[in-house]
Design a protein around this motif. Structure first.
Motif, PDB file in Angstrom:
ATOM      1  N   ARG A  81      -6.479  -5.866   4.216  1.00 34.70           N
ATOM      2  CA  ARG A  81      -7.089  -6.129   5.520  1.00 34.70           C
ATOM      3  C   ARG A  81      -6.055  -6.738   6.451  1.00 34.70           C
ATOM      4  O   ARG A  81      -5.091  -7.358   6.013  1.00 34.70           O
ATOM      5  CB  ARG A  81      -8.270  -7.083   5.297  1.00 34.70           C
ATOM      6  CG  ARG A  81      -8.961  -7.636   6.515  1.00 34.70           C
ATOM      7  CD  ARG A  81     -10.146  -8.502   6.063  1.00 34.70           C
ATOM      8  NE  ARG A  81     -10.554  -9.451   7.077  1.00 34.70           N
ATOM      9  CZ  ARG A  81     -10.073 -10.676   7.186  1.00 34.70           C
ATOM     10  NH1 ARG A  81      -9.155 -11.096   6.349  1.00 34.70           N
ATOM     11  NH2 ARG A  81     -10.515 -11.489   8.123  1.00 34.70           N
ATOM     12  N   CYS A  87      -1.787   0.074  10.473  1.00 33.61           N
ATOM     13  CA  CYS A  87      -3.018   0.599   9.866  1.00 33.61           C
ATOM     14  C   CYS A  87      -2.737   1.791   8.970  1.00 33.61           C
ATOM     15  O   CYS A  87      -3.272   1.897   7.875  1.00 33.61           O
ATOM     16  CB  CYS A  87      -4.005   0.986  10.961  1.00 33.61           C
ATOM     17  SG  CYS A  87      -5.527   1.695  10.304  1.00 33.61           S
ATOM     18  N   LYS A 127       0.823  -1.212   0.000  1.00 33.39           N
ATOM     19  CA  LYS A 127       0.000   0.000   0.000  1.00 33.39           C
ATOM     20  C   LYS A 127       0.856   1.260   0.000  1.00 33.39           C
ATOM     21  O   LYS A 127       0.402   2.314  -0.457  1.00 33.39           O
ATOM     22  CB  LYS A 127      -0.965   0.006   1.189  1.00 33.39           C
ATOM     23  CG  LYS A 127      -0.296   0.091   2.563  1.00 33.39           C
ATOM     24  CD  LYS A 127      -1.346   0.188   3.658  1.00 33.39           C
ATOM     25  CE  LYS A 127      -0.727   0.337   5.038  1.00 33.39           C
ATOM     26  NZ  LYS A 127      -1.745   0.566   6.076  1.00 33.39           N
ATOM     27  N   GLY A 149      -1.373  -5.261  10.778  1.00 30.42           N
ATOM     28  CA  GLY A 149      -2.446  -4.381  10.311  1.00 30.42           C
ATOM     29  C   GLY A 149      -3.670  -4.346  11.189  1.00 30.42           C
ATOM     30  O   GLY A 149      -4.676  -3.734  10.819  1.00 30.42           O
ATOM     31  N   PRO A 179      -0.028  -6.379   5.961  1.00 33.61           N
ATOM     32  CA  PRO A 179      -0.242  -5.099   5.277  1.00 33.61           C
ATOM     33  C   PRO A 179       0.554  -3.953   5.859  1.00 33.61           C
ATOM     34  O   PRO A 179       0.571  -2.862   5.305  1.00 33.61           O
ATOM     35  CB  PRO A 179      -1.740  -4.868   5.457  1.00 33.61           C
ATOM     36  CG  PRO A 179      -2.060  -5.560   6.744  1.00 33.61           C
ATOM     37  CD  PRO A 179      -1.159  -6.761   6.808  1.00 33.61           C
ATOM     38  N   THR A 234      -5.921   0.534   6.853  1.00 36.40           N
ATOM     39  CA  THR A 234      -6.075  -0.920   6.785  1.00 36.40           C
ATOM     40  C   THR A 234      -7.069  -1.368   7.847  1.00 36.40           C
ATOM     41  O   THR A 234      -6.767  -1.298   9.048  1.00 36.40           O
ATOM     42  CB  THR A 234      -4.733  -1.642   7.024  1.00 36.40           C
ATOM     43  OG1 THR A 234      -3.795  -1.247   6.026  1.00 36.40           O
ATOM     44  CG2 THR A 234      -4.919  -3.150   6.961  1.00 36.40           C
TER      45      THR A 234
END
Length: 623
Positions: A378, A395, A206, A257, A392, A420
């Motif tokens: 997620r 967050c 991301k 995450g 991930p 996330t």
């Protein structure tokens, strides 16, 4: 030693041109996937059994988040006999729910005046996720020892100093701005230890996607992408520590995450990892599952009575009382406002402004669905990431800061964050929601890749290639918190989400989705299927502010610049009654509010100690 400039700015610019920004997980064997340090937290519980509560204290603190936790630590360090009352339970790392069905059991829902839903006052108020639904806004808060810090996104973003130019702020606070932005921020940083996502950690997908979005928006705005894209300061620990500065063990972040579902590794610098154990080390007693209903005062003795219910397993519903010379409310925007509203019903004179200037901090959300790049959208369960190492990341890792653009006013500013959702937002639920809304309200920003999108759908990649945008902004709007017949607070905010900034924000998120060749899905509560079913057309916020706003007198506010509660609409204040949390923030901040709330709370406590002749608070730590 940090410079003043470093203390004042809580975002570190990301040099998008350096080769390190292209680092991938394959180029690093970082210990994110090799968990070596797993503390047993059972011996670090902070809460005492309710049978240990004493009849009277010097200070009672209600709530334990960024306001209450700070009040507890500073009062205890000043030598006061302190009692902390928290409505939620105590959660230790490893106890937070990671599955959707388990998380559902920890949701308390309150709803008011929704056209297709009966009013609800359901769920045990001690549950972790406190969801309050009103026609204009949905508010999600954390309930537990540590408050909303337990389930927030960790971002320590400072609001722009120009926010304090708004005349809603009391003049004494504005005159004291240097102290707030330097000394108070330093005290918060010393305790919460914010830091950026490390350069030598594997770069989550991301982050690369957000770099693409920043480059596109910079091109549109004719700005340098290195100015827009920044690594966020996070309340996250990125190195193994057998003991942190207050004696609590903390392992390094493993990038699962699940920050917004509760950190099961112990890497997140939540309030129960710093301020609260610091308070206990200095003699404070902490009690959980205690719901405060109201506060009253004996005018002859000057002693405050705190009326509470203890939600024990026996279901005891008898209201009890504990007394103190000083009562400090730190139960959050809805919690502190509700306590004062119920106290007003019992005869305590409170300003008629109580409940006003409630705002969502300009919060919104959006999604780029079914883009061309894998995102890992997620959170991942702990046992899974310990095997694969493919998480991930936290967050939030990076932000696109659309503030301070030439020619733009405060109301036009906003921040985009690479959010996330946690694993406790079940994959089936989240995937279904995005898939359905992509057909109902999604805007396919890329017209020439329909075949690619279709192939990704067939291959099951549409969800995996989805990115969440989290938004904070600075609209000049406000609602009012009111007390329902059930004694719970609800938000009367019919115009939430109708500010001029929201369509502009959606356009920027849509451009981001176009850059990622995804379908842009706007706020699901706005012109969506969810909106039609629930009757809610408004905003989703995890940043509720206001309700007990600051003001020069009780005509304009509920508390003064130091958090002292006004007696009705007068200039007088109640001796020994304070509010020191997000409820006293009189407007949106345009950035994640926890850092500003904590700074304001530090200033309030510094003033309180001076007013009550407690002497100087010792802010040092044992070597």
């Amino acid at each position: 030693m940090e410079t003043s400039d470093e203390r004042t700015h809580s975002l570190h610019a990301e040099d998008t041109c350096r080769s390190s920004c292209h680092q991938t997980s394959s180029s690093s064997n970082h210990h994110q996937s090799q968990v070596k340090f797993q503390p047993d937290y059972e011996n670090y519980r902070l809460a005492s059994p309710i049978t240990d509560i004493k009849p009277e204290y010097d200070v009672i603190v209600i709530g334990s988040g960024y306001g209450g936790g700070i009040a507890a630590s500073r009062s205890a360090r000043a030598g006061q006999k302190v009692c902390v009352l928290e409505r939620g339970k105590e959660w230790l790392p490893g106890e937070f729910p990671e599955k959707f069905l388990d998380a559902r059991k920890e949701v308390s829902v309150t709803s008011h005046k929704l056209k297709l839903m009966k009013p609800i006052s359901g769920g045990n108020p001690t549950m972790l996720f406190d969801l309050n639904l009103s026609p204009g806004v949905a508010v999600l808060q954390g309930s537990g020892l540590g408050g909303t810090s337990l389930i927030n996104a960790n971002a320590a973003l400072l609001c722009e100093p120009k926010i304090f130019q708004d005349p809603v702020w009391p003049k004494p606070l504005c005159d004291d701005l240097d102290f707030l932005l330097e000394e108070c921020q330093q005290r918060v940083n010393d305790m919460l230890k914010p830091s950026t996502y490390p350069q030598d950690y594997p770069q989550p997908p991301k982050m690369a996607a957000f770099k693409k979005v920043a480059s596109k928006l910079a091109e549109i705005e004719d700005l340098d992408p290195c100015v827009l894209l920044k690594r966020a300061q996070l309340y996250v620990n990125f190195q193994d520590m057998t003991k942190n500065h207050v004696g609590i063990p903390q392992p390094a972040c493993i990038g699962c995450g699940n920050c917004c579902g509760g950190c099961n590794t112990g890497a997140k610098n939540t309030i129960n990892m710093n301020y609260l154990p610091d308070a206990k080390r200095h003699g404070a007693q902490l009690f959980t599952q205690v719901e405060v209903r109201a506060v009253t005062r004996d005018n002859e003795t000057g002693i405050w009575s705190v009326h509470y219910l203890h939600h024990s397993n026996r279901g005891d519903s008898e209201e009890k009382i504990v007394k103190a010379k000083v009562v400090i409310l730190g139960a959050g925007s809805l919690g502190s406002t509700g306590i004062l509203l119920r106290s007003k019903e019992r005869g305590l004179p409170i300003s008629p402004e109580i409940g006003r200037r409630f705002n969502t901090n300009g919060g919104s959300i959006g999604f780029s669905y079914n883009g061309e790049d894998e995102i890992r959208p997620r959170g991942v369960k702990l046992n899974k990431i310990r095997k694969s190492g493919r998480g991930p990341g936290p967050c939030v890792t990076t932000v696109i800061d659309m503030r301070n653009r030439p020619g733009k006013e405060i109301e036009d500013s906003f921040i985009l964050e690479d959010g996330t959702p946690p694993s406790s937002m079940g994959k089936f639920f989240f995937k279904s929601l995005l898939g359905f809304e992509s057909l109902h309200s999604g805007a396919s920003a890329s017209k020439n890749d329909k075949l690619s999108k279709f192939r990704r759908r067939l291959g099951g990649k549409s969800f995996d290639n989805s990115l969440t945008f989290l938004v904070t902004s600075s609209p000049n709007d406000a609602g009012q918190l009111q007390l329902g017949k059930d004694g719970r607070v609800w938000a009367d905010f019919p115009n939430a989400g109708e500010g001029r900034n929201y369509p502009n924000i959606d356009q920027h998120m849509k451009k981001g989705g176009e850059t990622l060749k995804g379908t842009f899905i706007p706020n699901p509560m706005w012109n969506s299927f969810v909106n039609k079913v629930t009757g809610m057309k408004g905003m989703i916020t995890v940043h509720p502010l206001g309700g007990c706003p600051m003001g020069p007198t009780g005509v304009e506010g509920v508390v003064n610049h130091g958090g002292q509660v006004f007696v009705g609409d007068s200039e007088d204040v109640h001796d020994g009654l304070y509010v020191v949390d997000g409820a006293i923030i009189p407007r949106s901040l345009g950035a994640n509010p926890s850092l500003t709330i904590a700074m304001v709370a530090e200033r309030c406590m510094w003033l309180l100690a001076k007013q009550r002749d407690w002497g100087s608070i010792d802010y040092s730590f044992d070597e």
